[in-house]
Design an enzyme around this catalytic site. Structure first.
Site, PDB file in Angstrom:
ATOM      1  N   ASP A  86       0.857  -1.182   0.000  1.00 44.26           N
ATOM      2  CA  ASP A  86       0.000   0.000   0.000  1.00 44.26           C
ATOM      3  C   ASP A  86       0.894   1.233   0.000  1.00 44.26           C
ATOM      4  OD1 ASP A  86      -1.595   2.041   2.218  1.00 44.26           O
ATOM      5  OD2 ASP A  86      -2.688   1.320   0.465  1.00 44.26           O
ATOM      6  N   ASN A  94      -1.113  12.775  -4.419  1.00 44.09           N
ATOM      7  CA  ASN A  94      -1.884  13.070  -5.632  1.00 44.09           C
ATOM      8  C   ASN A  94      -2.448  14.488  -5.586  1.00 44.09           C
ATOM      9  OD1 ASN A  94      -2.375  11.712  -8.024  1.00 44.09           O
ATOM     10  ND2 ASN A  94      -4.402  11.040  -7.423  1.00 44.09           N
ATOM     11  N   HIS A  99      -2.403  14.561 -10.678  1.00 46.91           N
ATOM     12  CA  HIS A  99      -2.662  13.182 -11.099  1.00 46.91           C
ATOM     13  C   HIS A  99      -1.558  12.607 -11.986  1.00 46.91           C
ATOM     14  CE1 HIS A  99      -6.566  12.865  -9.237  1.00 46.91           C
ATOM     15  NE2 HIS A  99      -6.834  14.083  -9.674  1.00 46.91           N
ATOM     16  N   ASP A 103       0.158   9.183 -11.148  1.00 42.73           N
ATOM     17  CA  ASP A 103       0.256   8.071 -12.101  1.00 42.73           C
ATOM     18  C   ASP A 103       1.701   7.598 -12.228  1.00 42.73           C
ATOM     19  OD1 ASP A 103      -2.447   8.340 -12.499  1.00 42.73           O
ATOM     20  OD2 ASP A 103      -2.290   9.174 -14.532  1.00 42.73           O
ATOM     21  N   GLU A 129      -4.236   2.503  -4.776  1.00 45.55           N
ATOM     22  CA  GLU A 129      -2.792   2.505  -4.550  1.00 45.55           C
ATOM     23  C   GLU A 129      -2.344   1.236  -3.830  1.00 45.55           C
ATOM     24  OE1 GLU A 129      -4.394   4.258  -0.770  1.00 45.55           O
ATOM     25  OE2 GLU A 129      -4.897   4.523  -2.856  1.00 45.55           O
TER      26      GLU A 129
END
Length: 186
Positions: A86, A94, A99, A103, A129
């Site tokens: 995790d 983020n 974003h 990513d 995630e």
């Protein structure tokens, strides 16, 4: 001779019509085969997309389910190693960096996981995630711990810059982002 010319003309016209119809059917069959080939290729691509996460290229939950269903086969080992990874503070990361950087972070973690687990079961993106590694090859606690250490090393090596960014996004400039080992259920 006067009867022969009209017969010859009619014969040529019939041959032309037959040749033209044969050509039309040939072209139609060729087009049908081309369309079948394209359809098969697109169906294969759709099949692939069904089981893969588009961002990371890892298996998704469906891919995990398909792999897990093979574990019920009689020749499959009964013990498996499951490792869940995790990315802590990912939402803050983020929100802070955007974003596209989020990513990039997920792709970096996915790449490190794939490199560490190459050929050892399946690595999948389990959630936003969260990643999951399922392996039958590392079905003992000792082998599972080694795989966990390999994963930790690979993520530490590939994602060093991301740890600093995670700290900054979380408002911690002291550098506390680190890899935490999960408890192993016995």
């Amino acid at each position: 001779l006067s009867v022969g010319v009209p017969v010859l003309v009619l014969s040529l016209m019939a041959n032309y019509r037959f040749s033209s119809e044969s050509l039309r059917l040939y072209l139609e069959n060729t087009r049908v085969e081309q369309l079948r080939t394209e359809l098969a290729a697109r169906n294969a691509e759709l099949e692939k997309m069904t089981y893969l996460d588009p961002l990371t290229g890892l298996a998704n939950r469906r891919g995990l389910g398909r792999f897990a269903s093979t574990l019920t086969q009689p020749d499959t080992p009964l013990a498996v190693a499951v490792i869940i990874v995790d990315v802590d503070h990912f939402k803050a990361f983020n929100d802070f960096y955007g974003h596209s950087e989020g990513d990039r972070c997920l792709r970096a973690v996915a790449g490190a996981l794939q490199a560490a687990c190459q050929g050892s079961g399946i690595v999948c993106r389990f959630g936003g995630e969260e990643f999951l590694v399922l392996s039958c090859e590392h079905a003992t606690v000792a082998k599972g711990l080694k795989m966990l250490n390999d994963i930790s090393d690979a993520i530490a090596k590939e994602c060093t810059d991301i740890f600093g960014m995670l700290d900054e996004a979380n408002g911690d400039n002291g550098g506390t982002a680190e890899i935490k080992h999960l408890k192993l259920a016995g």
